[in-house]
Scaffold this motif. Structure first.
Motif, mmCIF file in Angstrom:
data_model
loop_
_atom_site.group_PDB
_atom_site.id
_atom_site.type_symbol
_atom_site.label_atom_id
_atom_site.label_comp_id
_atom_site.label_asym_id
_atom_site.label_seq_id
_atom_site.Cartn_x
_atom_site.Cartn_y
_atom_site.Cartn_z
ATOM 1 N N PRO A 43 -44.128 -29.297 -6.843
ATOM 2 C CA PRO A 43 -44.332 -30.266 -5.755
ATOM 3 C C PRO A 43 -43.723 -31.635 -6.018
ATOM 4 O O PRO A 43 -43.521 -32.410 -5.063
ATOM 5 C CB PRO A 43 -45.866 -30.351 -5.653
ATOM 6 C CG PRO A 43 -46.383 -29.842 -6.961
ATOM 7 C CD PRO A 43 -45.400 -28.819 -7.415
ATOM 8 N N ASP A 44 -43.393 -31.963 -7.254
ATOM 9 C CA ASP A 44 -42.802 -33.268 -7.567
ATOM 10 C C ASP A 44 -41.282 -33.280 -7.429
ATOM 11 O O ASP A 44 -40.655 -34.345 -7.512
ATOM 12 C CB ASP A 44 -43.175 -33.698 -8.989
ATOM 13 C CG ASP A 44 -44.672 -33.960 -9.144
ATOM 14 O OD1 ASP A 44 -45.313 -34.330 -8.138
ATOM 15 O OD2 ASP A 44 -45.187 -33.775 -10.265
ATOM 16 N N LYS A 45 -40.687 -32.113 -7.217
ATOM 17 C CA LYS A 45 -39.242 -32.043 -7.062
ATOM 18 C C LYS A 45 -38.860 -32.153 -5.578
ATOM 19 O O LYS A 45 -39.670 -31.851 -4.686
ATOM 20 C CB LYS A 45 -38.689 -30.735 -7.631
ATOM 21 C CG LYS A 45 -38.837 -30.591 -9.152
ATOM 22 C CD LYS A 45 -38.238 -29.274 -9.625
ATOM 23 C CE LYS A 45 -38.422 -29.065 -11.125
ATOM 24 N NZ LYS A 45 -37.598 -29.993 -11.924
ATOM 25 N N SER A 46 -37.619 -32.551 -5.330
ATOM 26 C CA SER A 46 -37.085 -32.603 -3.962
ATOM 27 C C SER A 46 -36.229 -31.353 -3.743
ATOM 28 O O SER A 46 -35.184 -31.194 -4.398
ATOM 29 C CB SER A 46 -36.244 -33.871 -3.768
ATOM 30 O OG SER A 46 -37.047 -35.028 -3.927
ATOM 31 N N ILE A 47 -36.673 -30.484 -2.832
ATOM 32 C CA ILE A 47 -36.002 -29.199 -2.609
ATOM 33 C C ILE A 47 -35.549 -29.145 -1.152
ATOM 34 O O ILE A 47 -36.350 -29.347 -0.234
ATOM 35 C CB ILE A 47 -36.943 -28.011 -2.889
ATOM 36 C CG1 ILE A 47 -37.742 -28.222 -4.189
ATOM 37 C CG2 ILE A 47 -36.149 -26.706 -2.919
ATOM 38 C CD1 ILE A 47 -36.940 -28.204 -5.446
ATOM 39 N N TYR A 48 -34.268 -28.840 -0.938
ATOM 40 C CA TYR A 48 -33.721 -28.822 0.416
ATOM 41 C C TYR A 48 -32.964 -27.524 0.681
ATOM 42 O O TYR A 48 -32.452 -26.879 -0.244
ATOM 43 C CB TYR A 48 -32.756 -29.988 0.622
ATOM 44 C CG TYR A 48 -33.345 -31.351 0.328
ATOM 45 C CD1 TYR A 48 -34.151 -31.991 1.249
ATOM 46 C CD2 TYR A 48 -33.069 -31.992 -0.888
ATOM 47 C CE1 TYR A 48 -34.693 -33.245 0.983
ATOM 48 C CE2 TYR A 48 -33.590 -33.249 -1.168
ATOM 49 C CZ TYR A 48 -34.412 -33.866 -0.225
ATOM 50 O OH TYR A 48 -34.941 -35.103 -0.503
ATOM 51 N N ALA A 49 -32.870 -27.173 1.964
ATOM 52 C CA ALA A 49 -32.034 -26.058 2.417
ATOM 53 C C ALA A 49 -31.110 -26.585 3.505
ATOM 54 O O ALA A 49 -31.556 -27.283 4.425
ATOM 55 C CB ALA A 49 -32.892 -24.923 2.963
ATOM 56 N N VAL A 50 -29.820 -26.278 3.411
ATOM 57 C CA VAL A 50 -28.850 -26.827 4.351
ATOM 58 C C VAL A 50 -27.986 -25.721 4.950
ATOM 59 O O VAL A 50 -27.882 -24.624 4.416
ATOM 60 C CB VAL A 50 -27.939 -27.871 3.669
ATOM 61 C CG1 VAL A 50 -28.761 -29.047 3.158
ATOM 62 C CG2 VAL A 50 -27.143 -27.249 2.518
ATOM 63 N N GLY A 51 -27.345 -26.060 6.063
ATOM 64 C CA GLY A 51 -26.488 -25.115 6.764
ATOM 65 C C GLY A 51 -26.726 -25.193 8.259
ATOM 66 O O GLY A 51 -27.646 -25.873 8.718
ATOM 67 N N GLU A 52 -25.881 -24.497 9.015
ATOM 68 C CA GLU A 52 -26.051 -24.518 10.466
ATOM 69 C C GLU A 52 -27.296 -23.738 10.869
ATOM 70 O O GLU A 52 -27.715 -22.815 10.160
ATOM 71 C CB GLU A 52 -24.807 -23.967 11.172
ATOM 72 C CG GLU A 52 -24.757 -22.446 11.333
ATOM 73 C CD GLU A 52 -24.156 -21.708 10.144
ATOM 74 O OE1 GLU A 52 -23.646 -20.599 10.346
ATOM 75 O OE2 GLU A 52 -24.214 -22.248 9.012
ATOM 76 N N GLU A 53 -27.863 -24.113 11.992
ATOM 77 C CA GLU A 53 -29.042 -23.407 12.493
ATOM 78 C C GLU A 53 -28.622 -22.110 13.176
ATOM 79 O O GLU A 53 -27.550 -22.033 13.786
ATOM 80 C CB GLU A 53 -29.800 -24.284 13.503
ATOM 81 C CG GLU A 53 -30.338 -25.586 12.929
ATOM 82 C CD GLU A 53 -31.621 -25.393 12.142
ATOM 83 O OE1 GLU A 53 -32.124 -24.267 12.083
ATOM 84 O OE2 GLU A 53 -32.118 -26.401 11.580
ATOM 85 N N GLU A 54 -29.456 -21.087 13.070
ATOM 86 C CA GLU A 54 -29.244 -19.837 13.795
ATOM 87 C C GLU A 54 -30.456 -19.627 14.700
ATOM 88 O O GLU A 54 -31.541 -19.275 14.229
ATOM 89 C CB GLU A 54 -29.081 -18.672 12.823
ATOM 90 C CG GLU A 54 -29.037 -17.294 13.490
ATOM 91 C CD GLU A 54 -28.070 -17.234 14.653
ATOM 92 O OE1 GLU A 54 -28.516 -16.833 15.759
ATOM 93 O OE2 GLU A 54 -26.891 -17.597 14.491
ATOM 94 N N PRO A 55 -30.316 -19.862 16.010
ATOM 95 C CA PRO A 55 -31.467 -19.822 16.917
ATOM 96 C C PRO A 55 -32.280 -18.533 16.855
ATOM 97 O O PRO A 55 -33.514 -18.573 16.935
ATOM 98 C CB PRO A 55 -30.820 -20.007 18.298
ATOM 99 C CG PRO A 55 -29.568 -20.776 18.018
ATOM 100 C CD PRO A 55 -29.072 -20.262 16.696
ATOM 101 N N SER A 56 -31.614 -17.399 16.694
ATOM 102 C CA SER A 56 -32.350 -16.131 16.695
ATOM 103 C C SER A 56 -33.250 -15.981 15.475
ATOM 104 O O SER A 56 -34.158 -15.145 15.472
ATOM 105 C CB SER A 56 -31.371 -14.953 16.765
ATOM 106 O OG SER A 56 -30.588 -14.856 15.578
ATOM 107 N N LEU A 57 -33.004 -16.779 14.424
ATOM 108 C CA LEU A 57 -33.814 -16.710 13.208
ATOM 109 C C LEU A 57 -34.603 -17.991 12.969
ATOM 110 O O LEU A 57 -35.147 -18.192 11.883
ATOM 111 C CB LEU A 57 -32.921 -16.413 11.998
ATOM 112 C CG LEU A 57 -32.189 -15.067 12.021
ATOM 113 C CD1 LEU A 57 -31.208 -14.966 10.865
ATOM 114 C CD2 LEU A 57 -33.168 -13.903 11.985
#
Length: 311
Positions: A43-57
């Motif tokens: 919980p003390d780390k900064s975790i991100y996910a990036v990329g284009e959005e896919e509406p169906s998912l």
């Protein structure tokens, strides 16, 4: 290899997770499953996910907005992406260290650590395996849900040959976290009316060549008439796969400057054909790119030849 990855995760305070463009359930499931796993474990780390959005998912989760500055001194993990050119968001080189986790043939090793397991059903299963090896990583109901989604997607609901005993064992472990399977499948297979109408069109207009090769061509005009995007049409790639005698099938989907080629097989190896046309993938499920309808005819002939060799 897994211990090296775990050590790097421990070393970095900022971790940014990428996956491939035009994501499928395994790409999103492994990426967001890993993000959730790491956020809840550290919980003390900064975790991100990036990329284009896919509406169906989108029901699986959303991407993060990350500035270039955040990449400085960060750990980059790329999930489910065989080639660098297919990574969604091309800022991976801004990070300090890069790890590749994938189950596609390792035709392009990249990054300082490359963990590729072509025997794994999915990258999501590999993330479960990673969690099994460390007391620092604790699965939860949410991370289990996301990783389950990825495994289901790449095994075709456990119908494909890549479903191994270990796959089912790990899936059973995920189910112990109370995943609402009915809710998940309801979301995964929910279709808009426009998609149902396009499905009917595909079933009326696909061809079977030489008794074993299924072909569907979706031009820009067809997609526009149904108000369906190229990405959305990928939901239909297996819609006529159960036709008797079918060995391989292909969807040609026209975009502005290219034609997306979605290849599937029941036996003949197709990823070599894909690699000859700006693509690649698994032996029985691959993607490629053509730059003219004439090139698609060349691909179709190669598919016919591959079926004849299997006879």
């Amino acid at each position: 290899m897994k211990q090296e990855i775990l050590q790097r995760i421990l070393d970095y305070n900022t971790i940014i997770i990428h996956r491939h463009v035009r994501p499928d359930p395994d790409a999103i499931g492994s990426q967001l499953g890993l993000r959730t796993l790491l956020r809840e474990s550290f919980p003390d780390k900064s975790i991100y996910a990036v990329g284009e959005e896919e509406p169906s998912l989108a029901f699986l989760g959303r991407m993060d907005e990350v500035s270039d500055e955040v990449y400085s001194n960060s750990l980059i993990i790329v999930c489910d992406t065989a080639n660098q050119e297919r990574i969604s968001d091309d800022r991976t080189e801004l990070g300090a260290y890069l790890i590749k986790i994938d189950h596609h043939p390792n035709e392009e090793p990249y990054g300082q650590i490359v963990w590729v397991d072509v025997n794994a059903s999915s990258t999501s299963e590999m993330i479960v395996e990673l969690a099994e090896t460390s007391e620092h990583l604790q699965l939860s109901g949410q991370s289990a849900y996301l990783l389950y989604a990825g495994i289901v997607g790449d095994t075709g609901r456990f119908r494909y040959p890549n479903t191994k005993p270990e796959t089912l064992r790990r899936t059973a472990k995920l189910l112990e976290y109370g995943i609402d399977v009915n809710q998940f499948y309801g979301q995964l297979y929910k279709r808009e009316l426009k998609m149902m109408r396009l499905e009917g069109y595909v079933l009326q207009h696909f061809e079977i060549l030489e008794g074993s090769v299924g072909v569907m061509r979706l031009t820009k005009e067809i997609l526009e008439s149904f108000e369906v995007s190229s990405n959305e049409s990928s939901q239909l790639v297996n819609i006529f796969s159960s036709v008797e005698g079918l060995k391989v099938w292909v969807f040609y989907v026209e975009e502005d400057d290219r034609i997306r080629v979605r290849l599937r097989s029941r036996g003949p190896i197709i990823n070599q054909i894909a690699s000859e046309h700006h693509g690649g993938g698994h032996p029985l499920a691959s993607g490629a790119t053509a730059y003219s309808w004439e090139e698609t005819e060349v691909i179709t002939k190669k598919l016919i030849n591959s079926c004849e060799k299997e006879s």
